[in-house]
Design a protein around this motif. Structure first.
Motif, PDB file in Angstrom:
ATOM      1  N   MET A   1      40.207  11.679   0.708  1.00 20.45           N
ATOM      2  CA  MET A   1      39.783  12.796  -0.132  1.00 20.45           C
ATOM      3  C   MET A   1      38.836  12.461  -1.265  1.00 20.45           C
ATOM      4  SD  MET A   1      41.480  15.964  -2.110  1.00 20.45           S
ATOM      5  CE  MET A   1      41.937  14.741  -3.660  1.00 20.45           C
ATOM      6  N   ILE A   2      39.338  11.322  -1.921  1.00 22.19           N
ATOM      7  CA  ILE A   2      38.354  11.207  -3.214  1.00 22.19           C
ATOM      8  C   ILE A   2      37.347  10.531  -2.724  1.00 22.19           C
ATOM      9  CG2 ILE A   2      38.657   9.657  -5.349  1.00 22.19           C
ATOM     10  CD1 ILE A   2      41.626  10.954  -5.738  1.00 22.19           C
TER      11      ILE A   2
ATOM     12  N   LYS B   1      46.206  15.573  -3.411  1.00 22.67           N
ATOM     13  CA  LYS B   1      45.655  16.188  -4.617  1.00 22.67           C
ATOM     14  C   LYS B   1      45.712  15.551  -5.882  1.00 22.67           C
ATOM     15  CE  LYS B   1      46.429  20.619  -2.281  1.00 22.67           C
ATOM     16  NZ  LYS B   1      47.189  21.792  -2.223  1.00 22.67           N
ATOM     17  N   ARG B   2      44.355  15.551  -6.660  1.00 25.02           N
ATOM     18  CA  ARG B   2      44.642  15.023  -7.882  1.00 25.02           C
ATOM     19  C   ARG B   2      45.428  15.497  -8.971  1.00 25.02           C
ATOM     20  NH1 ARG B   2      38.832  13.251 -10.244  1.00 25.02           N
ATOM     21  NH2 ARG B   2      38.947  15.334 -11.274  1.00 25.02           N
TER      22      ARG B   2
ATOM     23  N   GLY C   1      34.614  12.382  -1.720  1.00 23.16           N
ATOM     24  CA  GLY C   1      33.995  12.954  -2.697  1.00 23.16           C
ATOM     25  C   GLY C   1      33.147  12.071  -3.567  1.00 23.16           C
ATOM     26  N   GLN C   2      33.390  10.858  -3.607  1.00 22.37           N
ATOM     27  CA  GLN C   2      32.486   9.834  -4.153  1.00 22.37           C
ATOM     28  C   GLN C   2      31.250   9.832  -3.307  1.00 22.37           C
ATOM     29  OE1 GLN C   2      32.713   7.588  -7.104  1.00 22.37           O
ATOM     30  NE2 GLN C   2      34.327   9.476  -7.488  1.00 22.37           N
TER      31      GLN C   2
END
Lengths: 156, 786
Positions: free
Chosen positions: B670-671, B10-11, B674-675
């Motif tokens: 995850m990221i 998670k970010r 999202g992109q």
């Protein structure tokens, strides 16, 4: 000039402002609560959503004077010691990228869940997407925002 | 390791954004701050006859009204395009002068003519409306066709016929010969619609001049603050580089539009010096539509030839590109080296020739927007492939399969050398995930409900990680395109990583830290990523072109390499072992299988106390590196879209969207996903909804969110995003980049699906309900469905 008084995030606030002052400018420029954003000039984007007396409102479309006596909650007032389930859900599900639309999304998301729960209606994916009509995001493609709101709805 | 490469961590940066504590440029307030409001041209093309500012100067709160004549007198230079492209005949591109405040002529609606500095934003805006500018209107060329017509109005006197360059790439004779001998030639006219980038945070600048130090500070919504400082100082002569600090704090999305240095930043800096006040300007959304560099806007004729077996024999592409009224910073590279070089697509094409004619028009400057040239190339290639398959009666997937590049490295006919990939693997994965085989049943089921269902595929490829500096230098780039990093281990073992990349939504504070955490075996929370401030990070080329992973992270890896060498030497000296025996894990530096171990923090402390270091070793533990890539990287993928269309209204719903991408090694899935989601939504927006429209007089008619259709949550489905990755062969971690892919592959997939559904190939983007309805009527499909 008009003296406006309201409660913002539980604290009484009062100021002498120009009659034309928008609620969003009062929040950002007078109270220096800069989590509420301005992303357009036509009430379309939803980055300025706050709660006024428990209802989601685009604060760019309301005069500060019209909030006289109101209870206003901004993104800064959502967490109560710990993150609100909606805030946590956005972190859990990567529901934000640049973060600019995020406060408005969270405020709209909380309002949406509250309304559906009060009405006893199911907030499914189609309903979430429909309810997000007034909030624009350019980064996420909405996929993870929808997931975030769905998670929070199950926890709130 | 749960926090390292490949983990969906998670970010780290989220907390400040979800609690309203993000700090964007418009959130900055300086002491003694004044506000700027620009006086902008209401005409697309006109001579400025005079500027009468006395009424405005006398208004409440007004500090100054400044014009282009004063700007020029103060020696502020013109805006430039930083990539030199020559025409076929060897002549240089025709770059017209662009002053930050127009003098003599205005060339688009929104061109800045003067600026008012006042005590409040409202006072500045009121006074800006009171500045009287008298114009003598000129004929307007608001489109490519109008600009290139005989007798078109001349926009810049050094660009005859409004032509900027007439460029080519590839072998024209070989391509024409191949097409002449082809068994089948598919020919199409294709328009790539003009888009407004629309990062949700409008551009903003806060400039402060310190007369005691003769020093400037600029807070700016920039994707590349170091490039901004370089250009502002070296070309615009606003301030010397060592006297200018540029800070890009939290930036609310960019998509290319915040790469460039715009007139407003120049004017705010200069006005701050003139007025001895901090000067803030924040665009209103309408101002963003009027001034942010737009994207795309190509008109293309393309011919693709096939032999009797369906193998491509030649590909000819002729494109006209609209640059708007002035040449923006990287505009010239977009329809050339970021476009024509990708026209081989994922296919083995033996002959390719591309011609590009770039022209001025009386519209906002056009530059890179998410994908920049590669979406335009992908759209041309994948529309041609789909159409050719239909014309030849072949399955569109099988036609692609028969033409895929299969061996690597693969040298295309248009410069690029693909290093890796398994194109068929991605296509197979996408077809399986989309249940390609079951489409006929879904189409029949939809027909029972009165809906037209269609499926469309696109196999995109793109070039990221721009790029080897020597290579781009030989092609005309005015800068090198490396990246820098510095890794500082503190005496207590915490780590600061300074990077020249800039994060404006990409999550670098998390992903970059994951790389370092895994490398040194330390917790993610002990690592801080520092970026976006020219006083902290020495230099960097910024974030665009999906380069932060392949180039930015590679620089960090190089710096980590150097740190690791020193850590090993120090630990080996203290533990009396061989440096190569040591491993770094669990916050220790140790010899496995022994009790020889030091805490990571103990190595840091030893480096800084310097009480017992190896002979001749300098104290401290920080290393820097510059990484210059040896090649572009080549992310690719297969996208499949399914649409359902209501024949009664023409309304198109994207009901299924599957992506299978090859991004090389992924740091945080995850990221990355999202992109892809965001890119697909932008591509669906281009395909169905978005267009920046000008009328014949050059007035923008889609200049607000009331008029320009941004994709909303109901306009897109949830996406299926899969990966079939092959390691990039040319950078240390094998990363290809992922930031633009979604926007590149999705427009052709959606349009291929719509044309499949309605049985009419003649439709342009955006495929609005009105256009689709008309196309259904023209083809007669609607009647059949009803």
């Amino acid at each position: 000039m008009t003296i406006v008084s309201m409660t913002v995030n539980g604290t009484a606030a009062s100021a002498d402002v120009e009659d034309r002052t928008l609620l969003v400018d009062y929040i950002r420029e007078h109270l220096r609560l800069t989590g509420t954003h301005v992303g357009c000039d036509t009430s379309q984007c939803g980055t300025c959503v706050v709660h006024v007396d428990g209802k989601a409102v685009k604060s760019c479309t309301m005069l500060a004077a019209a909030a006289e006596g109101a209870e206003v909650t901004t993104i800064e007032g959502v967490a109560n010691g710990e993150l609100h389930p909606m805030q946590r859900a956005f972190n859990d599900n990567h529901g934000l990228q640049c973060g600019f639309c995020t406060p408005g999304m969270i405020m709209s998301g909380i309002d949406m869940v509250n309304r559906y729960k009060a009405a006893g209606r199911e907030l499914d994916e189609a309903a979430i997407r429909h309810e997000l009509e007034g909030n624009i995001c350019r980064c996420t493609g909405y996929h993870n925002i929808v997931k975030s709101i769905a998670q929070a709805a199950s926890e709130m | 390791m749960s926090e390292g490469i490949g983990a969906p961590v998670k970010r780290k940066e989220d907390k400040r954004f979800i609690t309203g504590k993000g700090k964007y440029t418009d959130d900055i307030r300086m002491e003694n701050q004044a506000y700027a409001a620009f006086v902008r041209s209401p005409h697309a093309h006109a001579h400025i006859q005079g500027i009468e500012a006395s009424a405005a100067e006398g208004m409440s709160g007004v500090i100054a009204v400044l014009t282009g004549a004063q700007l020029t007198d103060d020696g502020i230079g013109n805006l430039i395009c930083g990539w030199a492209i020559s025409s076929k005949d060897g002549s240089p591109m025709n770059m017209g002068a662009w002053s930050a405040l127009a003098t003599g002529k205005v060339r688009y609606v929104g061109d800045a003519v003067a600026v008012v500095i006042a005590e409040s934003k409202d006072e500045a805006q009121a006074a800006a409306e009171a500045v009287e500018v008298s114009y003598s209107e000129l004929p307007v060329a608001a489109s490519i066709a109008a600009a290139l017509a005989d007798g078109a109005p001349e926009i810049h006197e050094n660009a005859p016929g409004n032509v900027i360059y007439d460029w080519e790439l590839g072998d024209g004779d070989a391509t024409e010969a191949a097409l002449a001998g082809a068994a089948h030639v598919t020919e199409m006219d294709i328009t790539n619609n003009r888009l407004a980038p629309n990062a949700m945070e409008p551009r903003s600048a806060v400039a402060t001049y310190d007369d005691a130090e003769d020093h400037y500070t600029l807070y700016s919504t920039s994707q590349n603050p170091h490039v901004a400082r370089l250009v502002l100082s070296a070309f615009y002569q606003v301030a010397p580089e060592h006297k200018l600090r540029v800070i890009a704090p939290d930036v609310g999305g960019g998509f290319g539009s915040k790469i460039y240095i715009y007139p407003e930043e120049i004017v705010c800096l200069w006005a701050s010096m003139k007025t001895r006040r901090s000067v803030k300007w924040t665009a209103e959304r309408t101002e963003s539509f009027l001034t942010d560099a737009h994207g795309r806007d190509h008109v293309t004729r393309a011919r693709m030839g096939f032999d009797a077996d369906g193998r491509i024999v030649g590909f000819k592409v002729s494109t006209k590109a609209n640059f708007g009224a002035y040449m923006s910073l990287f505009s010239s590279a977009v329809p050339t080296y970021l476009y024509a070089t990708l026209l081989s697509g994922t296919y083995d094409i033996p002959a390719i020739h591309c011609e590009v004619l770039a022209c001025y028009t009386n519209t906002v400057p056009v530059d890179a927007y998410r994908g920049a040239g590669r979406p335009e190339a992908s759209f041309v290639v994948e529309r041609l492939m789909e159409t050719a398959a239909r014309e030849m009666g072949k399955d569109p997937a099988e036609l692609r399969r028969a033409n895929f590049v299969r061996e690597f490295p693969y040298q295309t006919q248009v410069i690029m050398n693909y290093d890796s990939g398994d194109f068929e693997g991605n296509m197979n994965q996408a077809m399986e995930a989309a249940d390609w085989a079951g489409f006929a049943a879904r189409k029949a089921e939809a027909a029972n409900r009165g809906k037209l269902r269609g499926v469309g595929m696109a196999c995109y490829i793109e070039a990221c990680g721009i790029a080897p500096s020597a290579a781009v230098g030989s092609l005309g780039a005015g800068v090198g395109l490396w990246e820098s990093a510095e890794v500082r281990v503190n005496p207590v073992g915490t780590i600061e990583v300074l990077t020249g990349s800039h994060s404006h939504g990409q999550g670098h504070e998390t992903t970059f830290a994951q790389v370092v955490a895994e490398r040194f075996g330390v917790p993610l929370d002990s690592i801080q990523i520092v970026h976006g401030d020219t006083d902290k990070v020495q230099f960097g080329m910024g974030t665009y072109g999906s380069r932060s992973g392949p180039v930015g992270i590679s620089a960090i890896v190089k710096a980590c390499d150097k740190v690791e060498v020193k850590v090993r030497k120090i630990a080996a000296h203290l533990l009396e072992c061989d440096p190569d025996e040591l491993v770094m894990e669990d916050s220790q530096v140790k010899v496995p299988g022994t009790n020889k171990a030091l805490g990571w923090h103990e190595v840091g402390l030893a480096a800084y106390t310097a009480h017992n270091l190896p002979a001749d070793m300098e104290p401290g533990l920080k290393e820097g590196a510059f990484y210059d890539p040896e090649n572009f990287t080549f992310p690719m993928g297969c996208f499949i879209a399914e649409v359902e269309i209501d024949p009664g209204t023409g309304k198109t719903d994207v009901v299924k969207f599957v992506a299978s991408d090859d991004f090389g090694v992924i740091i945080n899935p995850m990221i990355v996903e999202g992109q892809v989601h965001g890119g697909i939504a932008q591509g669906v927006g281009q395909a169905l909804l978005e267009e920046m429209v000008y009328d014949e007089s050059g007035q923008p008619v889609s200049g607000s969110y009331m008029d320009y259709t941004m994709p909303r949550a109901e306009d897109v489905p949830s996406f299926v995003v899969e990966h079939h990755n092959t390691r990039c062969a040319t950078n240390p971690l094998g990363i290809k980049g992922c930031g633009e892919a979604g926007a590149i592959g999705s427009p052709p997939a959606v349009i291929n699906a719509i044309t499949d559904a309605i049985g009419n190939n003649d439709i342009s983007m955006p495929a609005t309900s009105a256009k689709v309805w008309a196309a259904i009527r023209a083809s007669g499909t609607g009647m059949a469905a009803e």
